[in-house]
Design an enzyme around this catalytic site. Sequence first.
Site, PDB file in Angstrom:
ATOM      1  N   HIS A   1       0.857  -1.184   0.000  1.00  0.00           N
ATOM      2  CA  HIS A   1       0.000   0.000   0.000  1.00  0.00           C
ATOM      3  C   HIS A   1       0.891   1.231   0.000  1.00  0.00           C
ATOM      4  CE1 HIS A   1       0.770  -1.285   4.138  1.00  0.00           C
ATOM      5  NE2 HIS A   1       0.733  -0.008   4.486  1.00  0.00           N
TER       6      HIS A   1
ATOM      7  N   HIS B   1      -0.459   0.207  12.329  1.00  0.00           N
ATOM      8  CA  HIS B   1      -0.635  -0.353  10.996  1.00  0.00           C
ATOM      9  C   HIS B   1       0.666  -1.048  10.618  1.00  0.00           C
ATOM     10  CE1 HIS B   1       1.559   3.106   9.223  1.00  0.00           C
ATOM     11  NE2 HIS B   1       0.941   3.802  10.165  1.00  0.00           N
TER      12      HIS B   1
END
Length: 376
Positions: A62, A298
């Site tokens: 990502h 994350h």
Amino acid sequence: MLQLELQAIHTAASALNKEDAIRQVAAALTAAGNVADGYINGMLAREQQTSTFLGNGIAIPHGTTDTRDQVLKTGVQVFQFPQGIAWGEDQTAYVVIGIAAKSDEHLALLRQLTHVLSDDTLSDQLKQASAEDLRAILQGEKQKAEFTFDTSLIGLDVQAADLITLQALNAGRLQAAGAVDATFVADAVSATPVHLGQGIWLNDSGKGNLRSAVAVSRAATAFAHQGNQAALLVTVAATDEQPLSVLGWLNTLLNKQQGERLIKADAAGVLALLTSEVSEEAAQVTAEFTIRNEHGLHARPGTALVTVIKQFNCDVSVINLDGSGKPANGRSLMKVVALGVKKGHRLRFTASGEDAQQAIEAIGEAINAGLGEGAA
């Protein structure tokens, strides 16, 4: 809940290397209207900062925060590489999930995917699954029915002088969690619990079980019941074999004459004792730290945390005191990210082994320094 379209799943793909795989994923995100052309730069940059490999043959490339403005709408693209892609040292990815999301949407997607993919039994299926089966797996349709046992189902310091009070509290929690219906509550409250010894009792019901779950209530002060001490009651709702693991840990504690540990522990400690092995050795060290990272744990800060832990010769478990309360292996990035840690959440780390004290100190320093993202 993430809903995958079949056209977002690309099976039997091939790539020359990791960069080629990431470029294919980025191109698919662009074609689907999820991102602008510049998002690929963020995906490649993210991989340079820290590997997005989660384990179990899964990678989740990502973009960076700098390229979040390139995200047009949240979405994912899934690529299956049956031959495997070298993702790093001793890391082979068979399923690559490209994520495009803004702000905390990134964490919501990540938490969902890690919960779905943390089932080790699914890793081999992912390599050869059809698009339909991959979609079912990623959406959780092929997982076992969820087993519920977390700190919300544990009540401590209950003002009770009889087991019926504890029975009613446990049954009520299970009903509120959607694990049982009214017939279970009525039957469990009227039934006579089984004395397991050491102040611990067990009850259940064969009626009204909707899904598997466990509830625990502990009296503020132990009392006598039928000539035996009563301090803690475990109530089980069962639709499959999953509660047996909790009963197995409970049986182990009782066989070792360690029931007192359940009587003294806090809610997170009770949960840990009934879901994992918690050492009593003197080298065990426990500490709590608060996560200050803007977007929680994350992939990047999670990787930084796991990297610190792996430097030491000891076992480390971590509990999100503001989450489910379930312990996770601190050496597993997937397990750490699946804790769903947000900014402000408190984490309890327990280290046991030769380097326990050094590990806890290093963990604290790393968290206070921002886990690679700078101190908040």
